[in-house]
Design a protein around this motif. Sequence first.
Motif, PDB file in Angstrom:
ATOM      1  N   THR A   1       0.898  -1.244   0.051  1.00 49.31           N
ATOM      2  CA  THR A   1       0.018   0.072  -0.059  1.00 49.31           C
ATOM      3  C   THR A   1       0.699   1.407   0.001  1.00 49.31           C
ATOM      4  N   SER A   2       2.027   1.289   0.774  1.00 49.53           N
ATOM      5  CA  SER A   2       2.620   2.350   0.814  1.00 49.53           C
ATOM      6  C   SER A   2       3.618   2.511  -0.369  1.00 49.53           C
ATOM      7  N   ARG A   3       4.055   1.452  -0.839  1.00 48.16           N
ATOM      8  CA  ARG A   3       4.766   1.811  -2.197  1.00 48.16           C
ATOM      9  C   ARG A   3       4.023   2.227  -3.297  1.00 48.16           C
ATOM     10  N   LYS A   4       2.789   2.038  -3.332  1.00 47.10           N
ATOM     11  CA  LYS A   4       1.791   2.316  -4.338  1.00 47.10           C
ATOM     12  C   LYS A   4       1.543   3.995  -4.056  1.00 47.10           C
ATOM     13  N   PHE A   5       1.252   4.221  -2.792  1.00 46.71           N
ATOM     14  CA  PHE A   5       0.992   5.452  -2.678  1.00 46.71           C
ATOM     15  C   PHE A   5       2.075   6.570  -2.920  1.00 46.71           C
TER      16      PHE A   5
END
Length: 135
Positions: A106-110
């Motif tokens: 999730t953080s990688r995408k954000f």
Amino acid sequence: MGQIANQPPNEIENDEHSDVGLAARSASEKKARDLVVLDLRGVASFTDYFVICTGNNARHVQSIADAVEDDLRKLGRRPLHTEGYSAAEWILLDYGDFIMHVFNPTSRKFYDLERLWRAISRDCGGTPRALYFPA
């Protein structure tokens, strides 16, 4: 420009930044996903490389960061600064000449650091060079 997935970037292993190659190899051995090394020399003044990867969950993210830290410690390298270990959404290990970023999906995408650095470098007239992309 690309390399076979889960193999360390040979271009890095054979130069003076072999610690970057070791960090990538350590992450790969822990089954990190979407491993990318960005060459930021000439684009950023605070570091030369970003090593970016993704873990499947909080424990996996911590395991990847632990492996990188343990392997580099054997060479006498310790991070100058560490952020985010307890939350394990985005762990940052700052080694000065390179920064290791271990994200959850999730953080990688954000945060999408690859896109961000492409945009920054375009505005500064430079280009970060990706030394390693998964196949």
